[in-house]
Design a protein around this motif. Structure first.
Motif, mmCIF file in Angstrom:
data_model
loop_
_atom_site.group_PDB
_atom_site.id
_atom_site.type_symbol
_atom_site.label_atom_id
_atom_site.label_comp_id
_atom_site.label_asym_id
_atom_site.label_seq_id
_atom_site.Cartn_x
_atom_site.Cartn_y
_atom_site.Cartn_z
ATOM 1 N N UNK A 1 -29.672 -70.463 19.361
ATOM 2 C CA UNK A 1 -28.429 -70.932 18.747
ATOM 3 C C UNK A 1 -27.557 -69.702 18.528
ATOM 4 N N UNK A 2 -26.266 -69.911 18.410
ATOM 5 C CA UNK A 2 -25.360 -68.812 18.109
ATOM 6 C C UNK A 2 -25.279 -68.593 16.600
ATOM 7 N N UNK A 3 -24.754 -67.421 16.207
ATOM 8 C CA UNK A 3 -24.535 -67.107 14.804
ATOM 9 C C UNK A 3 -23.086 -66.721 14.566
ATOM 10 N N UNK B 1 -42.981 -79.796 22.966
ATOM 11 C CA UNK B 1 -42.480 -79.608 21.600
ATOM 12 C C UNK B 1 -40.971 -79.803 21.597
ATOM 13 N N UNK B 2 -40.476 -80.619 20.683
ATOM 14 C CA UNK B 2 -39.046 -80.861 20.580
ATOM 15 C C UNK B 2 -38.373 -79.800 19.728
ATOM 16 N N UNK B 3 -37.195 -79.367 20.159
ATOM 17 C CA UNK B 3 -36.437 -78.347 19.425
ATOM 18 C C UNK B 3 -35.016 -78.857 19.228
ATOM 19 N N UNK B 4 -34.582 -78.902 17.965
ATOM 20 C CA UNK B 4 -33.209 -79.278 17.624
ATOM 21 C C UNK B 4 -32.507 -78.043 17.083
ATOM 22 N N UNK B 5 -31.284 -77.807 17.538
ATOM 23 C CA UNK B 5 -30.615 -76.570 17.137
ATOM 24 C C UNK B 5 -29.159 -76.749 16.778
ATOM 25 N N UNK B 6 -28.721 -75.968 15.811
ATOM 26 C CA UNK B 6 -27.308 -75.883 15.429
ATOM 27 C C UNK B 6 -27.111 -74.552 14.717
ATOM 28 N N UNK B 7 -25.896 -74.062 14.717
ATOM 29 C CA UNK B 7 -25.614 -72.805 14.024
ATOM 30 C C UNK B 7 -25.780 -72.953 12.520
ATOM 31 N N UNK B 8 -25.276 -74.090 11.987
ATOM 32 C CA UNK B 8 -25.225 -74.239 10.537
ATOM 33 C C UNK B 8 -23.980 -73.574 9.979
ATOM 34 N N UNK B 9 -23.900 -73.527 8.668
ATOM 35 C CA UNK B 9 -22.737 -72.927 8.019
ATOM 36 C C UNK B 9 -23.093 -72.616 6.569
ATOM 37 N N UNK B 10 -22.096 -72.107 5.849
ATOM 38 C CA UNK B 10 -22.279 -71.674 4.463
ATOM 39 C C UNK B 10 -21.851 -72.776 3.495
ATOM 40 N N UNK B 11 -21.861 -72.442 2.194
ATOM 41 C CA UNK B 11 -21.385 -73.400 1.202
ATOM 42 C C UNK B 11 -22.166 -73.435 -0.091
ATOM 43 N N UNK C 1 -42.898 -69.439 24.367
ATOM 44 C CA UNK C 1 -41.473 -69.727 24.224
ATOM 45 C C UNK C 1 -40.871 -68.710 23.257
ATOM 46 N N UNK C 2 -39.661 -68.246 23.543
ATOM 47 C CA UNK C 2 -38.934 -67.370 22.626
ATOM 48 C C UNK C 2 -37.795 -68.170 21.993
ATOM 49 N N UNK C 3 -37.677 -68.068 20.665
ATOM 50 C CA UNK C 3 -36.611 -68.717 19.913
ATOM 51 C C UNK C 3 -35.686 -67.650 19.344
ATOM 52 N N UNK C 4 -34.382 -67.791 19.565
ATOM 53 C CA UNK C 4 -33.399 -66.822 19.093
ATOM 54 C C UNK C 4 -32.463 -67.491 18.087
ATOM 55 N N UNK C 5 -32.427 -66.960 16.856
ATOM 56 C CA UNK C 5 -31.754 -67.629 15.739
ATOM 57 C C UNK C 5 -30.379 -67.035 15.412
ATOM 58 N N UNK C 6 -29.549 -66.835 16.420
ATOM 59 C CA UNK C 6 -28.160 -66.466 16.185
ATOM 60 C C UNK C 6 -27.900 -65.003 15.930
ATOM 61 N N UNK C 7 -26.607 -64.651 15.881
ATOM 62 C CA UNK C 7 -26.162 -63.261 15.847
ATOM 63 C C UNK C 7 -26.834 -62.488 16.978
ATOM 64 N N UNK C 8 -26.732 -63.062 18.144
ATOM 65 C CA UNK C 8 -27.335 -62.461 19.331
ATOM 66 C C UNK C 8 -26.542 -61.242 19.767
ATOM 67 N N UNK C 9 -25.214 -61.314 19.581
ATOM 68 C CA UNK C 9 -24.334 -60.182 19.860
ATOM 69 C C UNK C 9 -23.780 -59.649 18.547
ATOM 70 N N UNK C 10 -23.144 -58.480 18.594
ATOM 71 C CA UNK C 10 -22.641 -57.884 17.354
ATOM 72 C C UNK C 10 -21.201 -58.303 17.061
#
Length: 248
Positions: A71-73, A107-117, A38-47
């Motif tokens: 997930x997106x970034x 395998x379970x996968x939960x995803x969200x972009x998240x944020x700052x703070x 499986x490949x997991x991509x953690x956001x900022x997929x595009x520029x």
């Protein structure tokens, strides 16, 4: 897949795929698909969050004949068309999570972009001007998305997929002045309520590759620039293996 029942994940973020990137990412994805199930991509997929960039990316990913979960970034939001970017990825067969969960090879996968703070006692509070309250509320909403996704998982092995970091440990190495823009400990709270096997994120290009939550969950920063700099003799993805088990 490993006949002994393990599932191998190849995780990477911050690909920052540009319109002229055709052919540049294909070797990496081919290596990842060869090494992992499986490949997991953690956001900022595009520029710049452009449809043209997303189309290039899915062409590059086409060499990987394994499931891909992403997930997106923040960069994927830059041009104001994250839904279009997401649709292009989904239409290419990629699972894009935004407060959702999925199951791959047990395998379970939960995803969200998240944020700052910010983190701990340095986290920004919802006080004062409306724009500050809105900023903090965005972090709270993203944490709720992650919690909602985690609550849906029933598998023995679970992975959390983010773009922003839930802990300060994996952003250390970046200028301390920008820690608050690299993630927030509000994202750590759901991981305490719903523990997982591992957490993967990106965003902090000059952070640290590994850390742990307060309840000792391993957290991996898989930003591609960080992996390239830290492990120059290895392909720019993090391999992680978990036992494959049937859900109880």
């Amino acid at each position: 897949m490993d006949l002994q029942g393990s599932v191998r994940f190849a995780a990477v973020g911050d690909l920052h795929c540009k319109k002229d990137a055709a052919g540049t990412l294909r070797p990496l994805f081919a290596q990842a698909a060869e090494a992992a199930d499986v490949i997991l991509l953690c956001g900022d997929l595009t520029d710049y969050g452009l449809a043209e960039e997303a189309h290039v990316l899915v062409e590059e990913l086409a060499v990987a004949k394994v499931p891909i979960v992403a997930v997106l970034g923040n960069h994927d939001y830059e041009s104001g068309h994250p839904d279009e970017v997401r649709k292009i990825l989904v239409d290419a067969g990629i699972t894009v999570l935004d407060g959702e969960a999925c199951e791959v090879h047990g395998v379970g996968i939960a995803g969200a972009k998240g944020f700052a703070g910010g983190y701990g006692r340095y986290a920004l509070g919802p006080w004062g001007e409306g724009v500050i309250k809105a900023f903090v509320n965005e972090a709270i909403q993203e944490a709720l998305k992650l919690e909602t996704a985690l609550a849906k998982l029933r598998t023995p092995q679970r992975i959390a997929l983010l773009h922003y970091s839930p802990i300060v440990g994996t952003v250390e190495g970046e200028p301390v002045e920008i820690f608050a823009f690299l993630g927030t400990s509000r994202l750590e709270d759901p991981l305490i309520h719903y523990p997982v096997t591992a957490v993967f994120h990106g965003h902090a290009h000059r952070g640290r590759p590994e850390g742990r939550t307060v309840n000792n969950i391993p957290v991996y920063n898989v930003a591609k620039p960080l992996l390239q700099r830290t492990y120059p003799d290895q392909p720019a993805f993090r391999l992680f293996e978990v036992p494959r088990q049937e859900a109880g």
